[in-house]
Motif scaffolding. Structure first.
Motif, PDB file in Angstrom:
ATOM      1  N   GLN A   1     -32.699  58.264  35.337  1.00 35.23           N
ATOM      2  CA  GLN A   1     -32.288  57.934  33.972  1.00 35.23           C
ATOM      3  C   GLN A   1     -32.473  56.444  33.692  1.00 35.23           C
ATOM      4  OE1 GLN A   1     -31.170  59.676  31.279  1.00 35.23           O
ATOM      5  NE2 GLN A   1     -31.736  61.547  32.348  1.00 35.23           N
ATOM      6  N   TYR A   2     -32.105  55.620  34.654  1.00 33.12           N
ATOM      7  CA  TYR A   2     -32.222  54.172  34.464  1.00 33.12           C
ATOM      8  C   TYR A   2     -33.675  53.778  34.211  1.00 33.12           C
ATOM      9  CZ  TYR A   2     -32.228  49.167  35.241  1.00 33.12           C
ATOM     10  OH  TYR A   2     -32.430  47.814  35.085  1.00 33.12           O
ATOM     11  N   PHE A   3     -34.569  54.200  35.093  1.00 32.67           N
ATOM     12  CA  PHE A   3     -35.964  53.799  34.937  1.00 32.67           C
ATOM     13  C   PHE A   3     -36.625  54.505  33.761  1.00 32.67           C
ATOM     14  CE2 PHE A   3     -35.168  52.332  39.228  1.00 32.67           C
ATOM     15  CZ  PHE A   3     -35.827  51.099  39.221  1.00 32.67           C
ATOM     16  N   ASN A   4     -36.182  55.688  33.442  1.00 34.77           N
ATOM     17  CA  ASN A   4     -36.694  56.369  32.258  1.00 34.77           C
ATOM     18  C   ASN A   4     -36.426  55.552  31.000  1.00 34.77           C
ATOM     19  OD1 ASN A   4     -37.800  58.405  30.683  1.00 34.77           O
ATOM     20  ND2 ASN A   4     -35.979  59.673  30.700  1.00 34.77           N
ATOM     21  N   MET A   5     -35.188  55.093  30.856  1.00 34.57           N
ATOM     22  CA  MET A   5     -34.817  54.315  29.678  1.00 34.57           C
ATOM     23  C   MET A   5     -35.468  52.930  29.681  1.00 34.57           C
ATOM     24  SD  MET A   5     -33.161  56.534  28.125  1.00 34.57           S
ATOM     25  CE  MET A   5     -32.665  58.156  28.684  1.00 34.57           C
ATOM     26  N   LEU A   6     -35.523  52.325  30.861  1.00 34.14           N
ATOM     27  CA  LEU A   6     -36.098  50.986  30.960  1.00 34.14           C
ATOM     28  C   LEU A   6     -37.585  50.999  30.617  1.00 34.14           C
ATOM     29  CD1 LEU A   6     -35.823  47.994  31.789  1.00 34.14           C
ATOM     30  CD2 LEU A   6     -36.363  48.700  34.126  1.00 34.14           C
ATOM     31  N   TYR A   7     -38.327  51.926  31.209  1.00 33.16           N
ATOM     32  CA  TYR A   7     -39.766  51.972  30.962  1.00 33.16           C
ATOM     33  C   TYR A   7     -40.077  52.403  29.534  1.00 33.16           C
ATOM     34  CZ  TYR A   7     -40.599  51.252  35.960  1.00 33.16           C
ATOM     35  OH  TYR A   7     -40.646  50.723  37.215  1.00 33.16           O
ATOM     36  N   TYR A   8     -39.254  53.284  28.985  1.00 31.15           N
ATOM     37  CA  TYR A   8     -39.451  53.663  27.582  1.00 31.15           C
ATOM     38  C   TYR A   8     -39.217  52.473  26.663  1.00 31.15           C
ATOM     39  CZ  TYR A   8     -38.709  55.870  23.050  1.00 31.15           C
ATOM     40  OH  TYR A   8     -38.774  56.194  21.716  1.00 31.15           O
ATOM     41  N   ARG A   9     -38.201  51.680  26.978  1.00 34.04           N
ATOM     42  CA  ARG A   9     -37.897  50.506  26.163  1.00 34.04           C
ATOM     43  C   ARG A   9     -39.078  49.542  26.112  1.00 34.04           C
ATOM     44  NH1 ARG A   9     -32.653  46.490  26.813  1.00 34.04           N
ATOM     45  NH2 ARG A   9     -33.457  44.724  25.624  1.00 34.04           N
ATOM     46  N   ILE A  10     -39.756  49.378  27.227  1.00 34.19           N
ATOM     47  CA  ILE A  10     -40.821  48.386  27.318  1.00 34.19           C
ATOM     48  C   ILE A  10     -42.184  48.957  26.926  1.00 34.19           C
ATOM     49  CG2 ILE A  10     -42.045  46.825  28.871  1.00 34.19           C
ATOM     50  CD1 ILE A  10     -39.469  46.679  30.542  1.00 34.19           C
ATOM     51  N   TYR A  11     -42.491  50.175  27.405  1.00 32.89           N
ATOM     52  CA  TYR A  11     -43.855  50.688  27.288  1.00 32.89           C
ATOM     53  C   TYR A  11     -44.055  51.701  26.171  1.00 32.89           C
ATOM     54  CZ  TYR A  11     -44.809  48.296  31.673  1.00 32.89           C
ATOM     55  OH  TYR A  11     -44.979  47.335  32.634  1.00 32.89           O
ATOM     56  N   LYS A  12     -42.984  52.281  25.631  1.00 35.90           N
ATOM     57  CA  LYS A  12     -43.061  53.234  24.524  1.00 35.90           C
ATOM     58  C   LYS A  12     -44.076  54.350  24.803  1.00 35.90           C
ATOM     59  CE  LYS A  12     -40.341  50.498  22.226  1.00 35.90           C
ATOM     60  NZ  LYS A  12     -40.335  49.393  23.200  1.00 35.90           N
ATOM     61  N   ASP A  13     -45.193  54.351  24.068  1.00 37.29           N
ATOM     62  CA  ASP A  13     -46.169  55.429  24.205  1.00 37.29           C
ATOM     63  C   ASP A  13     -47.255  55.130  25.236  1.00 37.29           C
ATOM     64  OD1 ASP A  13     -47.291  53.391  22.770  1.00 37.29           O
ATOM     65  OD2 ASP A  13     -48.299  54.666  21.302  1.00 37.29           O
ATOM     66  N   SER A  14     -47.121  54.028  25.963  1.00 38.88           N
ATOM     67  CA  SER A  14     -48.116  53.650  26.963  1.00 38.88           C
ATOM     68  C   SER A  14     -47.713  54.163  28.345  1.00 38.88           C
ATOM     69  CB  SER A  14     -48.264  52.125  27.007  1.00 38.88           C
ATOM     70  OG  SER A  14     -49.071  51.721  28.097  1.00 38.88           O
ATOM     71  N   ASP A  15     -48.707  54.611  29.110  1.00 40.83           N
ATOM     72  CA  ASP A  15     -48.451  55.044  30.487  1.00 40.83           C
ATOM     73  C   ASP A  15     -49.196  54.153  31.486  1.00 40.83           C
ATOM     74  OD1 ASP A  15     -51.057  55.842  30.103  1.00 40.83           O
ATOM     75  OD2 ASP A  15     -50.592  57.961  29.971  1.00 40.83           O
ATOM     76  N   GLU A  16     -49.447  52.907  31.082  1.00 38.52           N
ATOM     77  CA  GLU A  16     -50.300  52.001  31.845  1.00 38.52           C
ATOM     78  C   GLU A  16     -49.788  51.677  33.245  1.00 38.52           C
ATOM     79  OE1 GLU A  16     -49.492  47.595  30.443  1.00 38.52           O
ATOM     80  OE2 GLU A  16     -49.391  48.941  28.701  1.00 38.52           O
TER      81      GLU A  16
END
Length: 475
Positions: free
Chosen positions: A158-173
């Protein structure tokens, strides 16, 4: 909760940009900024210089720049950029996030080697690691001696899900290419039954994080206290996810079964059929919120039953995205306070009365999303309070029609133009003071109106709307 992946210096620079961004003129006096931010003028001016240097580094200087002009700081900002974009750049560039990402992908070997690779002393790396430990500790996640993430696997994801979504949004880079292809395969299969799946970015990050964790044999079991809907295994989406998981994930049958349930649970952010809205916990919180609204006669139009969206919002913030406040930047709820004052106060009271450990990491998001849901329901089920306005300028009727057309941009309010001043006139807009005995508020504008005239008009509309909602509706 403190967000420790950005240091105090960076947070100060973001605060300066946001303060200017919120100003009507995109400018503010230096002494006012210093007082509001509790800093010296020297530190303010130094920070402005650093901000512009950062914007050059981020290749944003053509779209945003801060300029000192006498006693003021002015923000020049194009429509393509905002403080949110700058924050993303700061986060990606931060030493804390860079090191944490290395730990997540199991690429961190030792403080000595990391320091040598990035040209840092051991002391500096230790300080960064210490901030990361403090950040993770807020969510009961620890770092082992060999820098492995330790704790409840569900919270880690959950932590990394929210963190990466916050920063990368629609990117999977940032993810492994083979994992990206695996997720794209699932999405193409789900799309037959869920057309919007390609825009479910939070769900996509969860899947990619799951693949990374399972790869390192970090499976999780749902806690015994977790209550979820009994999934219909005949559901086509369920069957698709199950078949994909069995092909893609490695583990025992029990481990894969739990992973399937975890994936389906994450889909409930978007899919109502995967939510257990009759859950006892959801019912309890819904009743609490309902009690707040039943205390106000003005909200009787909403009806005795709360909409499904309210229950779904509570369910998701409690069970599916309990750390979602991590995705939030600074948000301004003043629009809701102005447009829906009673709903705002009731939701605020509901949130304020929650205990510290209730929705511990999702209170802000819950507040915001309840405002969204209830304001929409209010508009659908309740007639807007009509604001009566009389417009008359010495330039004549053609100019009056021009001003009325411009006023219509305030379409979130129900505005009625009156041909004459009456006892129920709320506001008079003119370039002179009409001789009337009624108590309507007057606004004197220049012709054409200045920016300050429009600002004053907006303030008056907000004030009138609030009074109409707080008082009984005009018959």
């Amino acid at each position: 909760m403190d967000f420790l992946l950005l240091d105090d210096r960076t947070n100060l620079k973001l605060s300066i940009i946001r303060k200017l961004e919120q100003q009507y003129s995109f400018s503010e006096r230096k002494d006012v900024l210093c007082e509001e931010l509790n800093i010296s003028q020297y530190l303010l001016e130094r920070s402005v210089t650093e901000i512009n240097e950062d914007l050059k580094q981020f290749e944003l200087i053509d779209d945003m720049e801060l300029v000192e002009q006498s006693s003021e700081i002015i923000l020049f900002q194009d429509a393509q950029v905002s403080s949110s974009v700058v924050e993303e750049k700061y986060l990606k560039d931060s030493l804390e996030f860079t090191l944490l990402q290395t730990i997540f992908f199991n690429q961190f070997t030792s403080i000595k080697k990391y320091g040598e690779k990035h040209g840092m002393s051991r002391t500096v790396v230790y300080k960064i690691v210490d901030r990361i430990r403090k950040e993770l500790a807020q969510y009961e996640i620890k770092l082992s001696k060999n820098f492995q993430l330790v704790g409840n696997e569900w919270k880690i994801r959950q932590y990394f899900n929210m963190l990466y979504y916050r920063i990368y949004k629609d990117s999977d880079e940032l993810y492994n290419q083979s994992d990206i292809l695996a997720v794209q395969e699932l999405f193409s299969e789900i799309k037959l039954y869920c057309e919007e799946v390609n825009t479910l970015y939070l769900f996509k990050h969860y899947l990619l994080i799951t693949l990374e964790r399972v790869k390192r044999k970090q499976h999780y079991f749902l806690p015994n206290s977790f209550k979820s809907v009994e999934f219909d295994q005949k559901n086509k989406i369920y069957q698709t996810v199950a078949q994909w998981s069995e092909r893609t994930l490695k583990g025992t049958n029990r481990e894969i079964e739990v992973e399937i349930r975890g994936i389906i649970n994450q889909l409930s952010v978007y899919r109502l059929e995967f939510c257990d809205l009759e859950n006892d916990v959801v019912t309890e919180y819904t009743e609490r919120l309902k009690q707040q609204f039943q205390m106000n006669m003005q909200l009787s139009e909403i009806g005795p039953e709360f909409c499904t969206s309210v229950k779904m919002t509570i369910y998701q913030h409690q069970f599916i995205t309990p750390l979602i406040d991590l995705t939030l930047r600074a948000i301004d709820l003043e629009f809701f306070h102005e447009r829906y004052p009673i709903i705002f106060e009731m939701c605020h009271t509901f949130i304020y009365q929650l205990k510290e450990d209730e929705f511990k990491f999702s209170k802000k998001s819950l507040f915001f999303n309840l405002l969204l849901v209830l304001s929409q329901q209010y508009d659908e089920e309740t007639d807007k309070n009509t604001i009566n306005i009389y417009v008359n300028f010495t330039q004549g009727e053609k100019y009056n029609r021009f001003i009325k057309n411009q006023i219509q941009i305030f379409d979130s309010f129900s505005i009625h133009f009156q041909p004459v001043i009456r006892p129920d006139t709320d506001l008079i807009v003119s370039d002179y003071l009409p001789q009337v005995t009624f108590s309507a508020r007057n606004l004197i504008w220049l012709a054409p109106p200045r920016a300050s005239d429009w600002r004053n008009f907006g303030n008056e509309i907000v004030r009138i709307n609030r009074e109409l909602q707080l008082n009984k509706k005009r018959k």
